[in-house]
Enzyme design. Structure first.
Site, PDB file in Angstrom:
ATOM      1  NE  ARG A   1       1.370 -10.234   4.240  1.00 45.38           N
ATOM      2  CZ  ARG A   1       1.999  -9.088   4.013  1.00 45.38           C
ATOM      3  NH1 ARG A   1       1.477  -8.175   3.206  1.00 45.38           N
ATOM      4  NH2 ARG A   1       3.132  -8.812   4.601  1.00 45.38           N
TER       5      ARG A   1
ATOM      6  CB  THR B   1       0.174  -0.025   2.246  1.00 48.81           C
ATOM      7  OG1 THR B   1       1.321  -0.855   2.134  1.00 48.81           O
ATOM      8  CG2 THR B   1      -0.950  -0.810   2.918  1.00 48.81           C
TER       9      THR B   1
ATOM     10  CB  THR C   1       0.073  -3.623   0.732  1.00 48.14           C
ATOM     11  OG1 THR C   1       1.368  -3.038   0.586  1.00 48.14           O
ATOM     12  CG2 THR C   1       0.247  -5.087   1.111  1.00 48.14           C
TER      13      THR C   1
ATOM     14  CG  ASN D   1       6.459  -4.420   0.915  1.00 47.08           C
ATOM     15  OD1 ASN D   1       6.068  -3.865   1.937  1.00 47.08           O
ATOM     16  ND2 ASN D   1       7.637  -4.956   0.835  1.00 47.08           N
TER      17      ASN D   1
ATOM     18  CG  ASP E   1       6.249  -7.199   4.536  1.00 49.04           C
ATOM     19  OD1 ASP E   1       7.112  -6.331   4.745  1.00 49.04           O
ATOM     20  OD2 ASP E   1       5.077  -6.920   4.248  1.00 49.04           O
TER      21      ASP E   1
ATOM     22  CB  SER F   1       0.885  -8.168   7.019  1.00 51.15           C
ATOM     23  OG  SER F   1       0.367  -6.897   6.721  1.00 51.15           O
ATOM     24  CB  SER F   2       2.553  -3.729   9.901  1.00 50.63           C
ATOM     25  OG  SER F   2       3.813  -4.226  10.249  1.00 50.63           O
TER      26      SER F   2
ATOM     27  N   GLY G   1       1.486   2.538   5.805  1.00 52.61           N
ATOM     28  CA  GLY G   1       2.637   3.072   6.540  1.00 52.61           C
ATOM     29  C   GLY G   1       3.607   2.036   7.064  1.00 52.61           C
ATOM     30  N   GLY G   2       3.638   0.842   6.449  1.00 53.91           N
ATOM     31  CA  GLY G   2       4.637  -0.170   6.834  1.00 53.91           C
ATOM     32  C   GLY G   2       4.575  -0.479   8.319  1.00 53.91           C
TER      33      GLY G   2
HETATM   34  N1  GLY Z   1       3.836  -4.768   3.226  1.00 52.70           N
HETATM   35  C1  GLY Z   1       3.530  -4.094   4.410  1.00 52.70           C
HETATM   36  C2  GLY Z   1       2.781  -4.914   5.378  1.00 52.70           C
HETATM   37  O1  GLY Z   1       2.034  -5.789   4.979  1.00 52.70           O
HETATM   38  O2  GLY Z   1       2.932  -4.723   6.552  1.00 52.70           O
END
Ligand code: GLY
Length: 562
Positions: free
Chosen positions: A95, A371, A389, A391, A413, A442-443, A462-463
């Site tokens: 990340r 992503t 990603t 983002n 984020d 993050s998701s 998909g955020g």
């Molecule tokens: N940038 C989207 C995530 O990491 O959740």
């Protein structure tokens, strides 16, 4: 009702205590990715004798070149790997990190209000990239082939170009309309000031050189060299606060994945700084407290939505970078916590948002396709689930002139201000506030399922909706769904705030919609979203199935698949 399923679960748990699956059980490999050229390059590495981790490096790098709106060397990602030989799964956290000059209020104006575009556009929106470090780390520690060989397909595609396709052009159209794109970005993707036509070849010579530097000098070449100094200089000229030490000090972190027992199977998934694993664990634990398998569709939808609401509330309040804040993971994924939450669910009515929770939730923007995720199974049963990603579409919209890197806008984020919604409408508390060198929440949720049926390797872009998409695919698998069904099934989502269920057309029958409305839910139909990539292996037949989300299929590439 709560207790009956608990008993069933207990009975079913025996499988997870079984023997690990042996390499001899596997007879075929499978790769699912968002772009045929990446999938092809990955298969070629496997054919040359590479393992799933080698192929992961290649697929990751090729996606960075041919799917530049989704992910890239200017961003980060999570690599969930399973080695059959070691019988071990590890989670590689690549990340992005906040620059060391970053501070909690850097995206607020003098009145303390959020400067909405400051964390989204240009180099100030960009965290220190992690993907180059991941490529180096995965190849050197887990792969069997040299990094320079694994990066060749990406280098060739960056230098010689790849044909533009509809999805890329759509992404460029959206990006052009919605933001300022940097001059170098435009020169590469819109030469002569025009969007490319389908089939027009897109070359990225500077990116090819950057890949060559990583291929020959690995982590040091990218993070600690003359090349790094040039990147930093260029970014700072356009507003960045990056320092050379931010790059020198960047490293990936190997973390223990989250494991969840569900219906006798084991799920292995993403720990913080991803919110995915904990949120999915909470949702599955909550629904396990009910006689879920015997519920009618409407009751089941209500229960899942109420579980999502509660788990996303936990996400907002408790989750952040575990290297900076205490995240009560064991509590959040415990059966006791789920039972407490389950007891607050009224099966006849939507839970109103408590007055203390009247936070500033707003509807998110379209977040379906940026992503990227890919899934790999090799002939020995080694697995890779990777989500990467920059983002939003094309990240910050800024390309570094001499390296060809599209910089991420991952700083969005973080919570720019406690409980002010970010681009995805997500709210976060202090746990996810900006601190120097911290990773933003993050998701992204790369996941493995290991059950008596076999294996599934899955994930999606998909955020904020990544988590609920992966959840619904897991539930589909347990309903008997195959890889195709896991990628194609209809989707719905609730993220605590805003208090609305978003769903794809035809997800719910009229009757179910009416039932949910009667219970007090607010519903909003939205256009289809996500780009799930799944590989499955069936225990009994040995069959391997790879499936790419029908929503994201890229047409026009004539490639022979295995
Ligand atoms: N940038 C989207 C995530 O990491 O959740």
């Amino acid at each position: 009702m709560l207790k009956i399923l608990r008993l069933l679960l207990f009975v079913n748990l025996t499988f997870t205590c079984g023997e690990p699956i042996q390499a001899e059980s596997f007879k075929a490999a499978g790769i699912a990715s968002a772009h045929p050229l990446a999938t092809k390059a990955g298969y070629e590495i496997l054919e040359q004798g590479g393992n799933a981790f080698d192929a992961a490096v290649t697929v990751s790098a090729v996606l960075s070149v041919v799917e530049p709106y989704s992910s890239g060397l200017g961003g980060g990602g999570f690599f969930l790997l399973h080695s059959v030989e070691k019988n071990e799964s590890i989670f590689i956290d690549a990340r992005e990190k906040a620059p060391s000059m970053a501070n909690r209020d850097m995206y607020l104006d003098e009145n303390g209000d959020v400067l909405r575009t400051a964390s989204l556009n240009g180099p100030l929106a960009s965290g220190i990239p992690g993907l180059p470090a991941a490529l180096h780390h995965v190849a050197n520690k887990h792969g069997s082939m040299p990094l320079y060989k694994l990066l060749q397909p990406a280098i060739v595609l960056a230098r010689n170009g790849f044909p533009a396709y509809e999805r890329l052009i759509t992404a460029l159209t959206v990006a052009e309309r919605s933001r300022t794109l940097s001059p170098k970005f435009k020169a590469v993707f819109m030469p002569n000031g025009k969007l490319p036509n389908v089939g027009e070849v897109i070359k990225q010579p500077e990116l090819a050189k950057t890949l060559e530097i990583i291929a020959s000098s690995g982590q040091e070449g990218f993070y600690s060299s003359f090349f790094t100094e040039t990147m930093i200089e260029e970014a700072r000229e356009d507003g960045s606060i990056w320092l050379a030490d931010d790059f020198k000090n960047y490293s990936v972190v190997e973390r223990e994945p989250i494991t969840i027992n569900f219906l006798g199977a084991q799920l292995t998934t993403a720990p913080p700084p991803s919110s995915g694993g904990t949120t999915i664990a909470t949702i599955l634990n909550i629904i396990s407290e009910f006689d879920f398998s015997r519920m009618d569709t409407s009751t089941r939808a209500h229960l899942i939505i109420e579980a999502m609401r509660r788990a996303y509330r936990d996400r907002a309040f408790y989750l952040g970078d575990p290297d900076f804040v205490d995240v009560p993971i064991s509590k959040l994924i415990s059966k006791e916590h789920a039972l407490d939450l389950a007891q607050t669910i009224d099966m006849e009515a939507a839970t109103p948002i408590h007055k203390d929770d009247q936070l500033d939730g707003k509807l998110a923007w379209n977040e379906g396709a940026h992503t990227s995720h890919f899934s790999i199974l090799d002939m020995n049963g080694n697995r890779a689930a990777v989500t990467q990603t920059i983002n939003t579409w094309f990240g910050s919209g800024y390309m570094l002139p001499s390296s060809g890197l599209i910089l991420n806008n991952e700083m969005d984020d973080f919570s720019a201000k406690p409980f002010a919604p970010n681009r995805y409408g997500l709210v976060h508390g202090e746990q996810n506030s900006i601190q120097p060198n911290k990773r933003m929440l993050s998701s992204m949720t790369p996941t493995f399922i290991e059950s008596d049926r076999g294996l599934a390797i899955l994930g999606t872009p998909g955020g904020a909706r990544i988590i609920t998409m992966v959840l619904l695919s897991i539930l589909d698998y347990f309903d008997g769904g195959d890889a195709k069904s896991m990628t194609a099934s209809k989707r719905f989502h609730h993220q605590f705030l805003p208090d609305v269920i978003r769903y794809e057309k035809d997800t719910f029958s009229d009757e179910v919609l009416k039932g949910l409305e009667t219970k007090g839910h607010t519903l909003q139909e939205i256009s289809s979203y996500g780009n799930m990539q799944v590989v499955t292996w069936e225990n009994e037949s040995g069959k391997v199935e790879s499936s790419s989300d029908p929503r994201g299929i890229i047409e026009g590439y004539d490639i022979d698949f295995y």
